[in-house]
Design a protein around this motif. Sequence first.
Motif, PDB file in Angstrom:
ATOM      1  N   VAL A  53       0.598  -1.270   0.004  1.00 54.30           N
ATOM      2  CA  VAL A  53      -0.202  -0.178   0.019  1.00 54.30           C
ATOM      3  C   VAL A  53       0.851   1.183  -0.059  1.00 54.30           C
ATOM      4  O   VAL A  53       0.581   2.211  -0.610  1.00 54.30           O
ATOM      5  CB  VAL A  53      -0.804   0.135   1.220  1.00 54.30           C
ATOM      6  N   ILE A  54       1.802   1.291   0.809  1.00 52.01           N
ATOM      7  CA  ILE A  54       2.649   2.500   1.059  1.00 52.01           C
ATOM      8  C   ILE A  54       3.934   2.474  -0.160  1.00 52.01           C
ATOM      9  O   ILE A  54       4.756   3.744  -0.081  1.00 52.01           O
ATOM     10  CB  ILE A  54       3.315   2.687   2.454  1.00 52.01           C
ATOM     11  N   ALA A  55       4.060   1.718  -0.938  1.00 48.25           N
ATOM     12  CA  ALA A  55       5.005   1.710  -1.696  1.00 48.25           C
ATOM     13  C   ALA A  55       5.402   2.830  -2.403  1.00 48.25           C
ATOM     14  O   ALA A  55       4.386   3.370  -3.272  1.00 48.25           O
ATOM     15  CB  ALA A  55       5.288   0.525  -2.855  1.00 48.25           C
ATOM     16  N   ARG A  56       6.501   3.629  -2.377  1.00 48.06           N
ATOM     17  CA  ARG A  56       7.004   4.923  -3.060  1.00 48.06           C
ATOM     18  C   ARG A  56       5.918   5.927  -2.797  1.00 48.06           C
ATOM     19  O   ARG A  56       5.544   7.013  -3.496  1.00 48.06           O
ATOM     20  CB  ARG A  56       6.967   4.787  -4.549  1.00 48.06           C
ATOM     21  N   ARG A  57       5.166   5.755  -1.602  1.00 52.85           N
ATOM     22  CA  ARG A  57       4.335   6.883  -1.253  1.00 52.85           C
ATOM     23  C   ARG A  57       4.615   7.767  -0.095  1.00 52.85           C
ATOM     24  O   ARG A  57       5.489   7.303   0.568  1.00 52.85           O
ATOM     25  CB  ARG A  57       2.857   6.350  -0.957  1.00 52.85           C
ATOM     26  N   THR A  58       4.087   8.881  -0.104  1.00 52.45           N
ATOM     27  CA  THR A  58       4.444   9.794   1.323  1.00 52.45           C
ATOM     28  C   THR A  58       3.317  10.266   1.715  1.00 52.45           C
ATOM     29  O   THR A  58       2.343  10.255   1.109  1.00 52.45           O
ATOM     30  CB  THR A  58       5.324  11.124   0.634  1.00 52.45           C
ATOM     31  N   MET A  59       3.374  10.825   2.910  1.00 53.26           N
ATOM     32  CA  MET A  59       2.150  11.354   3.551  1.00 53.26           C
ATOM     33  C   MET A  59       2.717  12.708   4.588  1.00 53.26           C
ATOM     34  O   MET A  59       3.671  12.475   5.088  1.00 53.26           O
ATOM     35  CB  MET A  59       1.734  10.330   4.401  1.00 53.26           C
ATOM     36  N   ASN A  60       2.123  13.689   4.005  1.00 51.59           N
ATOM     37  CA  ASN A  60       2.244  15.161   4.836  1.00 51.59           C
ATOM     38  C   ASN A  60       3.873  15.278   4.651  1.00 51.59           C
ATOM     39  O   ASN A  60       4.276  15.915   5.232  1.00 51.59           O
ATOM     40  CB  ASN A  60       1.923  14.924   6.123  1.00 51.59           C
ATOM     41  N   GLY A  61       4.082  14.982   3.129  1.00 50.99           N
ATOM     42  CA  GLY A  61       5.669  15.660   2.966  1.00 50.99           C
ATOM     43  C   GLY A  61       6.692  14.470   3.475  1.00 50.99           C
ATOM     44  O   GLY A  61       7.792  14.653   3.285  1.00 50.99           O
ATOM     45  N   ARG A  62       6.353  13.397   3.993  1.00 46.57           N
ATOM     46  CA  ARG A  62       7.325  12.530   4.583  1.00 46.57           C
ATOM     47  C   ARG A  62       7.137  11.066   4.070  1.00 46.57           C
ATOM     48  O   ARG A  62       6.039  10.586   3.658  1.00 46.57           O
ATOM     49  CB  ARG A  62       6.957  12.197   6.142  1.00 46.57           C
ATOM     50  N   ALA A  63       8.374  10.486   3.864  1.00 47.36           N
ATOM     51  CA  ALA A  63       8.265   8.954   3.245  1.00 47.36           C
ATOM     52  C   ALA A  63       7.900   8.438   4.258  1.00 47.36           C
ATOM     53  O   ALA A  63       7.692   8.703   5.564  1.00 47.36           O
ATOM     54  CB  ALA A  63       9.753   8.649   2.883  1.00 47.36           C
ATOM     55  N   VAL A  64       7.169   6.973   3.773  1.00 41.22           N
ATOM     56  CA  VAL A  64       6.416   6.268   5.112  1.00 41.22           C
ATOM     57  C   VAL A  64       7.032   4.608   4.732  1.00 41.22           C
ATOM     58  O   VAL A  64       7.333   4.549   3.584  1.00 41.22           O
ATOM     59  CB  VAL A  64       4.917   6.077   4.736  1.00 41.22           C
ATOM     60  N   SER A  65       7.409   4.082   5.951  1.00 37.09           N
ATOM     61  CA  SER A  65       8.022   2.933   5.716  1.00 37.09           C
ATOM     62  C   SER A  65       7.349   1.987   6.744  1.00 37.09           C
ATOM     63  O   SER A  65       6.807   2.362   7.617  1.00 37.09           O
ATOM     64  CB  SER A  65       9.473   2.827   5.982  1.00 37.09           C
ATOM     65  N   VAL A  66       7.467   0.781   6.479  1.00 34.56           N
ATOM     66  CA  VAL A  66       7.008  -0.470   7.535  1.00 34.56           C
ATOM     67  C   VAL A  66       7.890  -1.322   8.004  1.00 34.56           C
ATOM     68  O   VAL A  66       9.064  -1.729   7.157  1.00 34.56           O
ATOM     69  CB  VAL A  66       6.084  -1.339   6.462  1.00 34.56           C
ATOM     70  N   ARG A  67       8.334  -1.656   9.108  1.00 31.48           N
ATOM     71  CA  ARG A  67       8.959  -2.631   9.943  1.00 31.48           C
ATOM     72  C   ARG A  67       8.128  -3.489  10.513  1.00 31.48           C
ATOM     73  O   ARG A  67       7.450  -3.339  11.356  1.00 31.48           O
ATOM     74  CB  ARG A  67       9.896  -1.520  10.823  1.00 31.48           C
ATOM     75  N   GLN A  68       8.640  -4.738  10.210  1.00 33.00           N
ATOM     76  CA  GLN A  68       7.917  -6.213  10.929  1.00 33.00           C
ATOM     77  C   GLN A  68       8.864  -6.120  12.291  1.00 33.00           C
ATOM     78  O   GLN A  68       9.957  -6.212  12.101  1.00 33.00           O
ATOM     79  CB  GLN A  68       8.242  -7.241  10.059  1.00 33.00           C
ATOM     80  N   LEU A  69       8.195  -5.999  13.058  1.00 34.29           N
ATOM     81  CA  LEU A  69       8.873  -6.266  14.583  1.00 34.29           C
ATOM     82  C   LEU A  69       8.587  -7.678  15.093  1.00 34.29           C
ATOM     83  O   LEU A  69       7.663  -8.172  15.295  1.00 34.29           O
ATOM     84  CB  LEU A  69       8.120  -5.136  15.609  1.00 34.29           C
ATOM     85  N   ARG A  70       9.826  -8.227  15.502  1.00 34.56           N
ATOM     86  CA  ARG A  70       9.980  -9.453  16.144  1.00 34.56           C
ATOM     87  C   ARG A  70       9.804  -9.344  17.699  1.00 34.56           C
ATOM     88  O   ARG A  70       9.967  -8.356  18.134  1.00 34.56           O
ATOM     89  CB  ARG A  70      10.984 -10.149  15.774  1.00 34.56           C
ATOM     90  N   SER A  71       9.825 -10.354  18.291  1.00 30.15           N
ATOM     91  CA  SER A  71       9.384 -10.077  19.779  1.00 30.15           C
ATOM     92  C   SER A  71      10.652  -9.854  20.405  1.00 30.15           C
ATOM     93  O   SER A  71      11.813 -10.249  19.956  1.00 30.15           O
ATOM     94  CB  SER A  71       9.158 -11.643  20.451  1.00 30.15           C
TER      95      SER A  71
END
Length: 181
Positions: A79-97
């Motif tokens: 969904v967020i690939a190469r997209r920005t929101m409010n002038g910021r890049a957005v990234s996803v991080r999978q969090l492990r325990s």
Amino acid sequence: MASRIARVAAAVLLLLGACWAAMAADDSPESLEQQVKAAFLFKFIGYVEWPAEAFADPGSPLVIGVAGDDSLAQELGRVIARRTMNGRAVSVRQLRSGESLAGIHMLFASRSQLARLGELSAHPRPVLAVTDVAKGLEQGSAINFVTAGNRVRFEVSLDAAKRNGLKIGAPLLSVAMRVQE
């Protein structure tokens, strides 16, 4: 103001319609639910205000951490690939325990990872906590997904957002299923 709220509500409904249309490509209800949640997570960040100190510098990306739901993290990445929101890049991080929440601005904690919400009180930066569990707001979440009539909806806790140093915009509140003061 009313016309802006109406435009936001229309945009959210169009987004949901697009996600429902995606079901034609994948008949799995679970896949559709993941698509809708991913779209909502991306849209939420456009209506939340983080304080300047939440970011290392003005050009820092907004990072969404996903704990306990790898398929949602993957869908959100699409969904967020190469997209920005409010002038910021957005990234996803999978969090492990056990992985630190450092650098996270939004945390999605699945049912199996609710204990992660407790870490937010020790976290030095404001974080928007999102869950998808029964009574998620009572467990400390600022936004909680709810399934109502085969639709993914959400509820909001203004108190939880305020405790985490965040402001949630009125347009998002106007389309929430429930807003808890």
